[in-house]
Design a protein around this motif. Structure first.
Motif, PDB file in Angstrom:
ATOM      1  N   THR A   3     -17.369   8.057  57.405  1.00 54.82           N
ATOM      2  CA  THR A   3     -16.533   7.210  56.514  1.00 54.82           C
ATOM      3  C   THR A   3     -18.148   5.726  55.797  1.00 54.82           C
ATOM      4  O   THR A   3     -18.625   5.947  56.377  1.00 54.82           O
ATOM      5  CB  THR A   3     -15.821   6.265  57.089  1.00 54.82           C
ATOM      6  N   TRP A   4     -17.229   5.736  54.858  1.00 58.29           N
ATOM      7  CA  TRP A   4     -18.357   4.285  54.143  1.00 58.29           C
ATOM      8  C   TRP A   4     -17.026   3.058  54.358  1.00 58.29           C
ATOM      9  O   TRP A   4     -16.628   2.739  53.699  1.00 58.29           O
ATOM     10  CB  TRP A   4     -19.277   4.939  53.329  1.00 58.29           C
ATOM     11  N   ARG A   5     -18.275   1.824  54.128  1.00 55.70           N
ATOM     12  CA  ARG A   5     -17.661   0.099  54.149  1.00 55.70           C
ATOM     13  C   ARG A   5     -17.226   0.515  52.374  1.00 55.70           C
ATOM     14  O   ARG A   5     -18.066   0.318  51.633  1.00 55.70           O
ATOM     15  CB  ARG A   5     -18.113  -0.263  54.818  1.00 55.70           C
ATOM     16  N   ARG A  48     -13.907   9.136  52.500  1.00 54.02           N
ATOM     17  CA  ARG A  48     -14.205  10.011  53.742  1.00 54.02           C
ATOM     18  C   ARG A  48     -14.499  11.124  53.372  1.00 54.02           C
ATOM     19  O   ARG A  48     -14.757  11.430  52.396  1.00 54.02           O
ATOM     20  CB  ARG A  48     -12.710   9.287  54.624  1.00 54.02           C
ATOM     21  N   LEU A  88     -17.805  10.356  65.006  1.00 53.46           N
ATOM     22  CA  LEU A  88     -17.673   9.053  63.525  1.00 53.46           C
ATOM     23  C   LEU A  88     -18.794   8.994  63.084  1.00 53.46           C
ATOM     24  O   LEU A  88     -19.669   8.118  64.197  1.00 53.46           O
ATOM     25  CB  LEU A  88     -16.900   7.889  63.541  1.00 53.46           C
ATOM     26  N   GLN A 130     -20.399   6.344  60.695  1.00 54.55           N
ATOM     27  CA  GLN A 130     -20.113   5.353  59.551  1.00 54.55           C
ATOM     28  C   GLN A 130     -21.250   4.200  59.321  1.00 54.55           C
ATOM     29  O   GLN A 130     -22.134   4.119  59.421  1.00 54.55           O
ATOM     30  CB  GLN A 130     -19.236   4.121  60.044  1.00 54.55           C
ATOM     31  N   ARG A 149     -23.020   2.199  56.965  1.00 52.38           N
ATOM     32  CA  ARG A 149     -23.117   0.517  55.955  1.00 52.38           C
ATOM     33  C   ARG A 149     -23.094   0.434  55.178  1.00 52.38           C
ATOM     34  O   ARG A 149     -24.849   0.107  54.679  1.00 52.38           O
ATOM     35  CB  ARG A 149     -24.422  -0.454  56.951  1.00 52.38           C
TER      36      ARG A 149
END
Length: 454
Positions: free
Chosen positions: A8-10, A42, A118, A120, A122
């Motif tokens: 995932t990424w912000r 995602r 998971l 992630q 930034r």
């Protein structure tokens, strides 16, 4: 049992992170893994049982339509590569050190849950330098006159305001100290209003601070190191360049100078308690992009300093009030609001004996002197600098740098310029006041950096 990898990424809804241009891939033991699921921000993959090594590759690009004379542009804004060892009997991923960085990628956080890893990314900041250089007027001037010793990176914030930041990165940051890399956040006076990255921008005001003045008599009137005439109306051009990049490089400090780019007079989150987190996020991005090195413990924010000039002082004091327990040093270049924020400054300085306040004066000479008197005598000299100490610093012969800047004035102009508060106000930013036996060419910023603990 197969392990599922969810990446995932912000801030996936940002125009700087369009999902259609996010290229996220994974391999297991060098074999490509097919997508097992996707959505905005995602991507999911299934790691087969028995795999020993997983590699993640993510490339993010942004694209904008043609604007005025700028053609349609698509540029990569962020790239991440991270390898993992499959650990705990195939139930978790352990980040492997990146050979280029000497540690795991600073923009990838990994957590494990039953059957799920998971990762992630930034994506708080991305590199928008190619876009800025395409949209901004006077970008060519910067490219032609920038000198080695620093690198300028235009950062796009993928959430919140300000949308654009700049990072001036000196070469000393390639091998930072173990205490982390310090950040000095500079607040400038009000600028033009903007709402997007893909619009007409103006770099002239940034060049004025970053670039060094040119002593050549043949240089453009706005690039000279003395007061020069504007050929358009014969007025004296007093906005001499400030030489921030030269000061950063010459100081030898591992300090990244951050410039949140205001929209009008608004600096958004850059004046709130979010500032330390934003500064650290910028440093993490710069480390991941290999613009700065990693000290012991990774790319973390060391000390935090604040600086401001003129009306930028209004934002400076807001930022200090919101972060007074985190800020180590303040450089106030004839900053508005000294008198109104006297109590704040006295409390801040009194909270830690290591804090330092450096001030220059033109309009604020009297306010600076009054603040000095509020501090106890034994600590005043070590912890508070005010230059010049009073109006006598602008008398002919008192300061070789001031004398040089005024050297082009005609006799009929000298009374006007030598005694003009608005001219002193500009000198308080671009000028300098040498120590006894020191170099007249050293600017206030360079001197403050060399004397600082940032």
């Amino acid at each position: 049992m197969a392990l599922r990898l969810r990446v995932t990424w912000r801030n996936a809804g940002s125009p700087l992170l369009p999902d259609a241009l996010a290229d996220v891939q994974a391999t297991a033991d060098d074999a490509p893994l097919p997508l097992a699921g996707s959505g905005p921000g995602r991507r999911e993959f299934v790691i087969p049982a028995g795999a020993a090594r997983v590699a993640l590759s993510a490339r993010f690009s942004a694209a904008f339509d043609a604007f005025e004379d700028v053609p349609a542009l698509e540029e990569e804004v962020l790239s991440v590569d991270q390898a993992f060892d499959v650990a705990s009997g195939g139930t978790a991923l352990s980040p492997a050190p990146d050979p280029e960085l000497g540690q795991a990628h600073p923009l990838v956080d990994v957590q494990s849950a039953p059957g799920l890893a998971l990762a992630q990314i930034r994506t708080d900041f991305v590199d928008i330098t190619p876009f800025w250089m395409a949209y901004a007027g006077y970008a060519d001037e910067y490219r032609s006159e920038h000198r080695p010793g620093t690198e300028l990176v235009a950062l796009g914030a993928t959430a919140g305001d300000p949308k654009i930041w700049f990072a001036s990165v000196p070469e000393a940051c390639k091998a930072p100290p173990d205490g982390g890399i310090s950040a000095l956040v500079f607040y400038r006076p009000e600028g033009y209003a903007y709402t997007r990255v893909d619009q007409r921008h103006e770099m002239f005001g940034l060049n004025r601070y970053l670039l060094a003045p040119d002593p050549s008599p043949g240089a453009s009137f706005w690039a000279r190191d003395v007061f020069e005439r504007d050929p358009r109306d014969q007025s004296r051009w007093v906005y001499v360049r400030c030489g921030f990049e030269e000061a950063l490089a010459a100081s030898g400090r591992a300090v990244v100078m951050l410039h949140p780019w205001p929209s009008g007079a608004s600096f958004g989150a850059a004046t709130t308690a979010s500032l330390p987190g934003l500064a650290e996020a910028a440093l993490r991005f710069l480390c991941g992009a290999q613009k700065i090195g990693t000290g012991q413990g990774g790319p973390r924010l060391g000390k935090l300093g604040l600086a401001g000039f003129s009306a930028g002082g209004l934002a400076l004091w807001q930022a200090l009030a919101a972060n007074k327990d985190r800020v180590s040093e303040v450089f106030a270049f004839d900053a508005r609001g000294i008198a109104k924020n006297e109590a704040l400054l006295v409390r801040w300085l009194g909270g830690d004996a290591s804090r330092r306040l450096r001030m220059t004066g033109g309009h604020q000479l009297d306010a600076n002197a009054a603040l000095q008197q509020k501090l106890p005598g034994p600590s005043r000299e070590a912890r508070l600098t005010s230059l010049p100490p009073d109006k006598s610093g602008y008398l002919p012969g008192a300061n070789p740098r001031w004398d040089h800047v005024c050297s082009s004035l005609e006799a009929s102009e000298k009374d006007t310029y030598l005694n003009a508060g608005w001219v002193w106000h500009q000198f308080a930013m671009f000028g300098g006041f040498p120590e006894a036996g020191g170099q007249a060419a050293v600017t206030f910023l360079q001197r403050f950096l060399e004397e600082s603990d940032l």
